[in-house]
Design an enzyme around this catalytic site. Structure first.
Site, short mmCIF file in Angstrom:
data_model
loop_
_atom_site.label_atom_id
_atom_site.label_comp_id
_atom_site.label_asym_id
_atom_site.label_seq_id
_atom_site.Cartn_x
_atom_site.Cartn_y
_atom_site.Cartn_z
N LYS A 22 0.84 -1.21 0.00
CA LYS A 22 0.00 0.00 0.00
C LYS A 22 0.87 1.25 0.00
O LYS A 22 0.67 2.15 -0.83
CB LYS A 22 -0.90 0.01 1.24
CG LYS A 22 -1.57 1.35 1.52
CD LYS A 22 -2.49 1.31 2.72
CE LYS A 22 -1.78 1.69 3.99
NZ LYS A 22 -1.59 3.11 4.26
N ASN A 23 1.85 1.31 0.89
CA ASN A 23 2.60 2.56 1.07
C ASN A 23 3.66 2.80 0.01
O ASN A 23 4.29 3.85 0.00
CB ASN A 23 3.20 2.60 2.48
CG ASN A 23 2.10 2.76 3.54
OD1 ASN A 23 0.96 3.11 3.20
ND2 ASN A 23 2.42 2.48 4.78
N CYS A 117 -4.79 7.97 9.41
CA CYS A 117 -4.97 7.44 10.77
C CYS A 117 -4.64 8.52 11.81
O CYS A 117 -3.75 9.33 11.62
CB CYS A 117 -4.04 6.25 10.98
SG CYS A 117 -4.47 4.86 9.93
N ARG A 122 0.17 15.12 13.39
CA ARG A 122 0.96 14.62 12.24
C ARG A 122 1.27 15.81 11.33
O ARG A 122 0.69 15.99 10.28
CB ARG A 122 0.19 13.54 11.50
CG ARG A 122 -0.03 12.27 12.30
CD ARG A 122 -0.76 11.19 11.52
NE ARG A 122 0.12 10.50 10.58
CZ ARG A 122 -0.30 9.48 9.80
NH1 ARG A 122 -1.57 9.11 9.83
NH2 ARG A 122 0.54 8.86 8.99
N ASP A 307 4.33 0.48 12.00
CA ASP A 307 3.09 -0.10 11.45
C ASP A 307 2.89 -1.55 11.87
O ASP A 307 1.86 -2.14 11.56
CB ASP A 307 3.07 -0.01 9.92
CG ASP A 307 2.90 1.41 9.46
OD1 ASP A 307 3.09 1.68 8.25
OD2 ASP A 307 2.61 2.28 10.30
N ARG A 399 -9.01 -0.39 4.17
CA ARG A 399 -8.19 0.64 3.50
C ARG A 399 -6.85 0.04 3.08
O ARG A 399 -6.27 0.45 2.09
CB ARG A 399 -7.90 1.80 4.45
CG ARG A 399 -9.04 2.75 4.71
CD ARG A 399 -8.56 3.94 5.52
NE ARG A 399 -7.33 4.46 4.95
CZ ARG A 399 -6.44 5.17 5.66
NH1 ARG A 399 -6.67 5.43 6.93
NH2 ARG A 399 -5.35 5.63 5.10
C1 EPZ Z 1 3.93 6.97 6.51
O1 EPZ Z 1 3.28 7.99 7.24
C2 EPZ Z 1 2.94 5.83 6.39
N1 EPZ Z 1 1.75 6.28 5.69
C3 EPZ Z 1 2.54 5.33 7.77
O2 EPZ Z 1 1.77 4.14 7.57
C4 EPZ Z 1 3.80 4.92 8.55
O3 EPZ Z 1 3.40 4.61 9.87
C5 EPZ Z 1 4.81 6.07 8.56
O4 EPZ Z 1 5.09 6.48 7.21
C6 EPZ Z 1 6.12 5.65 9.21
O5 EPZ Z 1 6.66 4.56 8.53
C7 EPZ Z 1 1.77 6.26 4.33
O6 EPZ Z 1 2.74 5.89 3.71
C8 EPZ Z 1 0.50 6.69 3.65
P1 EPZ Z 1 6.40 10.02 8.68
P2 EPZ Z 1 3.95 9.47 7.32
O7 EPZ Z 1 6.39 11.28 7.92
O8 EPZ Z 1 4.59 9.76 6.04
C9 EPZ Z 1 6.64 13.28 12.16
C10 EPZ Z 1 -0.09 2.75 7.69
O9 EPZ Z 1 -0.60 2.13 8.63
N2 EPZ Z 1 6.66 14.27 11.07
O10 EPZ Z 1 7.55 9.07 8.51
O11 EPZ Z 1 2.94 10.40 7.86
C11 EPZ Z 1 5.33 12.52 12.24
O12 EPZ Z 1 4.36 13.22 13.00
C12 EPZ Z 1 0.37 4.16 7.89
O13 EPZ Z 1 0.11 2.26 6.54
C13 EPZ Z 1 6.85 15.61 11.38
O14 EPZ Z 1 6.99 15.99 12.53
O15 EPZ Z 1 5.06 9.20 8.44
C14 EPZ Z 1 5.75 11.24 12.92
O16 EPZ Z 1 5.83 11.46 14.31
C15 EPZ Z 1 0.09 4.66 9.29
N3 EPZ Z 1 6.87 16.51 10.36
C16 EPZ Z 1 7.15 10.99 12.36
O17 EPZ Z 1 7.60 12.27 11.87
C17 EPZ Z 1 6.73 16.14 9.05
O18 EPZ Z 1 6.78 17.01 8.16
C18 EPZ Z 1 7.20 10.00 11.20
O19 EPZ Z 1 6.24 10.40 10.24
C19 EPZ Z 1 6.53 14.76 8.75
C20 EPZ Z 1 6.51 13.85 9.78
#
Ligand code: EPZ
Length: 421
Positions: A22-23, A117, A122, A307, A399
């Site tokens: 998916k991702n 989610c 976020r 995840d 989803r």
């Molecule tokens: C992606 O989310 C995935 N979603 C998530 O999978 C996954 O948990 C996550 O990566 C980590 O592997 C999709 O790919 C659609 P991050 P993303 O940016 O991109 C903080 C699932 O179940 N952050 O790596 O949102 C953020 O708040 C989903 O398939 C900032 O502070 O994750 C978090 O604490 C759930 N500022 C951490 O970094 C930013 O600009 C990691 O977030 C971006 C992120």
């Protein structure tokens, strides 16, 4: 609305084939906006988030042709930038990849705020940092994000303040056609970062270093159509591995890349699970052994994936002794523990830590999916528990899991969907 009913306590035995990731699929689907031509994407998972992504693109003028269950031809030649539906975009988090793709193609973007989610805050400040470094002026309020490169895009150096999968993917999309060279440092290293880079390179991009913490992008003038197959879903595979261990079963999970599963395999072996690796499969068996406790800290790849956190927590509930789960990636990803408590789990959450005391068995209950992976965890809990467990709010599970009920049924699970009300 539908619910899932599970008559648990039966070991999972047999074989499950993993679908496309998916991702990885979502950034690649939105990445097609960068391409004036036809992209044939193979090994797509049949899940709601992919369906919604198709609706968003068709709404914007793309033509999407179904070739078979997992193969689609996507042609974004006629896509109109800035025309995505706010309602559709809010249905998933990955819609924010439209920002990078529109910036990359048009030098500007206008996209409604994403959904996704609920794990607490976020933010997308790192995405915006990257867009601004490439020359965009970014404005946003609670409802939309607008980015405009008034003087055009220009390759640059970007050092992320923290490791972000989404920001790494989004900036790659924005930079792939930006004149000059862009270097992203402190980049995320997940396999789906490599998959997007490989897709864009197959379309004529020049991206190197994906999978390391430094990615170099030499801007190209345009991208052409291609045929590309999505990598297998390591989180789906890991979910079924844990389901096999939790039910004391013996399961072969096929269409996997074992290297992507190393952190999961390592933890399962630590807990007494037998895991055998092949070229494109893993085999999981309990062989009558008892699960033993462990500690897990979620980390960006190649660390233990966030995840997989809820699913691993269920296994810890069934392991002898006290286990500790440290969720280091998201602020609040333990909401599901209240649902597990209804099944008799003994979990004490304090901030980013959860202390999990193993119990002999959980008890059947009526629970709900609070998010995608938490929903999968509730399915595992139901499969491992004698009696009938009901899981509401299962659209969240649909989803991200392709034919979950069908795949589990083929391995001996007594699981079915029913209309609610
Ligand atoms: C992606 O989310 C995935 N979603 C998530 O999978 C996954 O948990 C996550 O990566 C980590 O592997 C999709 O790919 C659609 P991050 P993303 O940016 O991109 C903080 C699932 O179940 N952050 O790596 O949102 C953020 O708040 C989903 O398939 C900032 O502070 O994750 C978090 O604490 C759930 N500022 C951490 O970094 C930013 O600009 C990691 O977030 C971006 C992120």
């Amino acid at each position: 609305m539908e619910k899932i009913l599970i008559d648990g306590g039966k070991p999972l035995v047999g074989e499950i084939e993993t679908s496309g990731m998916k991702n990885a699929a979502l950034p690649i689907i939105f990445g097609c906006v960068l391409v004036k031509g036809r992209c044939v994407i193979e090994n797509l998972p049949e899940i709601d988030d992919v369906e919604v992504s198709f609706q968003i693109l068709e709404d914007m003028g793309a033509t999407i042709e179904r070739i078979d269950r997992t193969t689609y031809a996507i042609d974004c030649t006629k896509v109109r930038g800035g025309s995505s539906s706010v309602q559709l975009v809010r249905k998933l988090r990955a819609s924010y990849y439209l920002l990078g793709a529109e910036i990359g193609r048009y030098g500007k973007a206008y996209v409604g705020s994403p959904g996704g989610c609920d794990f607490g805050c976020r933010p997308i400040d790192q995405h915006i940092k990257g867009f601004e470094a490439l020359g965009c002026t970014v404005r946003m309020d609670g409802n939309y994000v607008e980015a405009v490169a008034h003087k055009g895009l220009q390759g640059t150096n970007i050092f992320f303040d923290l490791v972000s999968v989404g920001a790494t993917l989004n900036v790659m999309l924005a930079a792939v056609c930006a004149p000059g060279v862009t270097v992203i440092e402190n980049a995320a290293r997940e396999p789906h970062i490599v998959d997007l880079a490989n897709f864009l390179n197959t379309c004529g991009g020049h991206i190197s270093g994906a999978g390391t913490d430094t990615i170099k992008i030499k801007g190209v003038t345009e991208l052409h159509g291609c045929t590309y197959a999505i990598i297998p879903d390591m989180i789906e595979a890991g979910t079924y591995m844990i389901a096999a261990a939790a039910t004391g079963g013996h399961l072969k999970v096929t269409n996997v890349i074992p290297k992507h599963l190393e952190s999961i395999t390592s933890k399962l072996c630590e807990m007494g699970v037998t895991v055998t690796e092949g070229d494109d499969f893993v085999e999981v068996a309990m062989e009558g052994k008892k699960l033993t406790r462990t500690n897990v800290k979620t980390l960006p790849y190649p660390g233990f994936p966030t995840d997989m956190q809820p699913q691993m927590a269920v296994l810890m509930c069934l392991a002898e002794g006290i286990s500790n789960m440290h969720e280091s990636v998201f602020d609040n990803r333990f909401r599901y523990t209240e649902e597990l408590a209804r099944m008799g789990a003994l979990i004490k959450v304090s901030g980013k830590m959860a202390r999990i005391e193993g119990v002999k068995s959980l008890r059947p209950a009526r629970v709900r999916a609070v998010d995608l992976r938490a929903g999968a965890a509730m399915v595992i809990a139901g499969l491992a528990t004698e009696g009938t467990t009901e899981i509401d709010n299962i659209q969240l599970i649909e989803r991200g899991y392709d034919d979950l009920v069908g795949k589990l049924t083929k391995c001996g699970a007594d699981i079915r969907k029913e209309q609610v009300g």
